[in-house]
Design an enzyme around this catalytic site. Structure first.
Site, short mmCIF file in Angstrom:
data_model
loop_
_atom_site.label_atom_id
_atom_site.label_comp_id
_atom_site.label_asym_id
_atom_site.label_seq_id
_atom_site.Cartn_x
_atom_site.Cartn_y
_atom_site.Cartn_z
N GLY A 12 66.07 49.18 64.91
CA GLY A 12 65.03 50.14 65.41
C GLY A 12 64.98 50.03 67.08
N ARG A 16 57.03 51.24 70.19
CA ARG A 16 55.67 50.62 70.65
C ARG A 16 55.87 49.64 71.58
NH1 ARG A 16 54.23 49.71 64.39
NH2 ARG A 16 56.51 49.81 64.17
N GLN A 73 73.81 51.18 61.70
CA GLN A 73 72.91 52.27 61.03
C GLN A 73 72.75 53.29 62.09
OE1 GLN A 73 68.84 51.48 60.71
NE2 GLN A 73 68.35 52.91 59.37
N ASN A 228 55.63 44.28 67.21
CA ASN A 228 55.63 45.81 67.50
C ASN A 228 55.46 46.05 68.86
OD1 ASN A 228 56.66 46.08 65.02
ND2 ASN A 228 54.35 46.36 64.26
C1 UD1 Z 1 57.48 46.88 58.10
C2 UD1 Z 1 57.16 47.26 56.70
C3 UD1 Z 1 55.56 46.83 56.73
C4 UD1 Z 1 55.33 45.50 57.07
C5 UD1 Z 1 56.09 45.02 58.32
C6 UD1 Z 1 55.78 43.62 58.70
C7 UD1 Z 1 58.49 49.03 56.04
C8 UD1 Z 1 58.34 50.60 55.92
N1 UD1 Z 1 57.15 48.72 56.49
O1 UD1 Z 1 56.65 47.85 59.09
O2 UD1 Z 1 55.30 47.14 55.17
O3 UD1 Z 1 54.26 45.01 56.76
O4 UD1 Z 1 57.20 45.59 58.69
O5 UD1 Z 1 56.19 43.07 59.90
O6 UD1 Z 1 59.47 48.55 55.77
N2 UD1 Z 1 64.64 48.91 61.34
C9 UD1 Z 1 65.85 49.25 61.27
N3 UD1 Z 1 66.07 50.64 60.91
C10 UD1 Z 1 65.26 51.63 60.65
C11 UD1 Z 1 63.96 51.28 60.60
C12 UD1 Z 1 63.57 49.81 61.15
O7 UD1 Z 1 66.85 48.37 61.31
O8 UD1 Z 1 65.49 52.61 60.30
C13 UD1 Z 1 64.17 47.54 61.67
C14 UD1 Z 1 63.60 47.50 63.23
O9 UD1 Z 1 64.39 47.33 64.24
C15 UD1 Z 1 62.63 46.36 62.66
C16 UD1 Z 1 62.34 46.26 61.08
O10 UD1 Z 1 63.38 46.91 60.59
O11 UD1 Z 1 63.00 44.98 63.25
C17 UD1 Z 1 61.15 46.67 60.85
O12 UD1 Z 1 60.85 47.98 61.23
P1 UD1 Z 1 59.18 48.20 61.68
O13 UD1 Z 1 59.60 49.78 62.40
O14 UD1 Z 1 58.99 47.30 62.93
O15 UD1 Z 1 58.36 48.23 60.82
P2 UD1 Z 1 56.95 48.03 60.68
O16 UD1 Z 1 56.15 49.35 60.91
O17 UD1 Z 1 56.55 46.79 61.33
CA CA Z 2 57.54 45.61 62.75
#
Ligand code: UD1
Ligand code: CA
Length: 456
Positions: A12, A16, A73, A228
């Site tokens: 990601g 934020r 990804q 975040n």
């Molecule tokens: C996510 C969880 C949420 C949880 C929280 C805990 C989901 C949908 N939600 O939310 O339930 O409470 O973490 O901290 O999973 N990432 C990727 N590829 C993507 C999207 C995200 O690699 O397409 C990675 C991001 O870099 C990050 C992690 O996944 O390290 C989590 O993504 P983030 O967008 O931070 O999720 P949250 O909204 O925090």
């Molecule tokens: Ca997160």
């Protein structure tokens, strides 16, 4: 034993954070968040760690080097889609995969290990690590049925009022049976507020097909916080700082003010070291027993010998021996090698130089690109003139030499053993052993001449 794998989600952008730096690369106590996560995973016995990269892929790979395999990804379509990128490596494997987000830097290997053990003992197809948050804003909520079994996870943005009132949150860390995981991921859709493929939806999919789903409640919410934004980043920094400092205190290190002392996660400090307030000690620094650091010192990747005192000074990539006195206000730049019982006083800069035992550079000097023997006394205001505008040159000073105040030693030049350089000299030729060298204009006194400048 069951084969264990890990997937780290790090693709990601971290919108934020409002930053040019990709989220998982933001440092906590000097180390990028994703490195904290991988360092903890390394302590478990895993077959493989796969990191999913996307935004800033090259930079993330550069940070993790060969500590992980990487899968790209290309489009960030959600955490479920991110895990799918590991399918090629893992779906054919029988075993357990632990999934961790790259933005949860405080998780410890003990917690991860206990999650894995719990998951395998329960024989579950999926186990989510949950925690109880005072303020669950932003986290996915864990929805349990009347039997208290986990039914599903609902994201904050998709939750109704009742769901928002739940304080049990998804930490974003899970264990899965590999095959069940990749089968369930095929069924995840992006039919939600964010239009993303959510990894947590796997829980509901498995549950609906009567596969065992379980939750492991972490006793400490603090350890599971997801970073975040910069507010959470500062919270993580504070928690990590406290954790590191308390560990050192338990090992016998004195902190005069732990709230104002910043020690990196890879720093080693021996017993009976005293750290005064306002210090930042980072990198792979090793401080030996009895040393005293600070107040207000910045030390990065140095060895500091036993009983050495470093006061209000900066030191980087250098080796400092035992019983050395540094500062106040000294600057020890990279590749300084300072032997035992040396004194480096105020406003002294040392760079790429060795100093032998018992030598002294007490005030206002620059010693760069130099080899200084032992028992040498370097007077106030001495400069090794090491740079001719194009190249750097070496100054050698033999054992027991005495360099008078305010001397310029124009390199390349050698001052012999036991030689004296008279104060105020500009030396551009070698000085033999035991010689006295004077290289300054002779003094002329003009009797009564001062009177001419004075008005009656
Ligand atoms: C996510 C969880 C949420 C949880 C929280 C805990 C989901 C949908 N939600 O939310 O339930 O409470 O973490 O901290 O999973 N990432 C990727 N590829 C993507 C999207 C995200 O690699 O397409 C990675 C991001 O870099 C990050 C992690 O996944 O390290 C989590 O993504 P983030 O967008 O931070 O999720 P949250 O909204 O925090
Ligand atoms: Ca997160």
């Amino acid at each position: 034993m069951n084969k264990r794998f890990a997937v780290v989600l790090a693709a990601g952008q971290g919108t934020r954070m409002k930053s040019k730096l990709y989220k998982v690369l933001h440092p906590v106590m000097g180390k990028p968040m994703v490195n904290h996560v991988v360092d903890q995973l390394k302590k478990l016995q895993l077959e493989q760690i796969i990191t999913i990269v996307g935004f800033g892929a090259d930079k993330v790979k550069e940070q993790l080097k060969d500590e992980s395999l990487f899968m790209l990804q290309e489009e960030q379509l959600g955490t479920g889609h991110a895990v799918m990128q590991a399918k090629k490596h893992l779906s054919g494997e029988a075993g357990t995969t632990i999934v961790v987000c790259g933005d949860t830097p405080l998780l410890t290997h003990q917690t991860l290990e206990s999650l894995l053990n719990y998951h395998e003992k329960e024989g579950a197809k999926a186990t989510v690590l949950t925690a109880l948050a005072n303020d669950p804003t932003g986290y996915g909520r864990v929805i349990r049925n009347t039997n208290q079994d986990v039914e599903r996870i609902v994201e904050h943005k998709d939750a109704n009022q009742d769901e928002l009132a739940v304080h049990e949150i998804n930490t974003g860390t899970y264990c899965f049976d590999n095959q069940a995981l990749f089968q369930a991921l095929e069924q995840v859709t992006n039919d939600n507020t964010q239009g993303e493929y959510y990894l947590p939806d796997v829980i509901e999919i498995l549950k609906k097909t009567n596969q065992k789903v379980s939750a492991h409640i972490s006793s400490e919410f603090e350890e599971t916080i997801g970073v975040n934004d910069r507010i959470a980043l500062a919270q993580a920094e504070k928690i990590m700082k406290k954790r590191i400092n308390e560990q050192h205190m338990r090992n016998g290190v004195t902190f005069i003010d732990p709230d104002c002392t910043y020690i990196g996660p890879d720093v080693v400090i021996e017993q009976d070291v005293v750290i005064q307030p306002g210090c930042t000690i980072s990198g792979e620094t090793h401080i030996e027993t009895g040393a005293e650091i600070g107040p207000n010192s910045e030390i990065d990747t140095c060895v500091i010998g036993a009983d050495t005192v470093v006061r209000q000074s900066v030191a980087k990539n250098s080796h400092i021996g035992k019983r050395v006195q540094i500062g106040p206000f000294a600057h020890i730049r990279p590749q300084a090698n300072i032997s035992d019982d040396v004194k480096i006083g105020n406003f002294v800069e040392i760079k790429k130089a060795t100093l032998g035992t018992n030598s002294k550079v007490s005030h206002l000097s620059y010693i760069g690109d130099a080899e200084v023997g032992s028992g040498v006394n370097i007077g106030c205001g001495t400069i090794t003139v090491n740079y001719d505008g194009t190249n750097k040159h070496l100054t050698k000073i033999g054992d027991d030499a005495f360099i008078g105040c305010n001397s310029n030693l124009i390199a390349p030049v050698t001052i012999g053993e036991g030689a004296y350089v008279a104060a105020g000299s500009t030396i551009n030729k070698n000085v033999p052993n035991e010689a006295l060298s004077i290289a300054r204009a002779r003094q002329t006194n003009k009797e009564d001449y001062a009177k001419k400048f004075k008005k009656d």
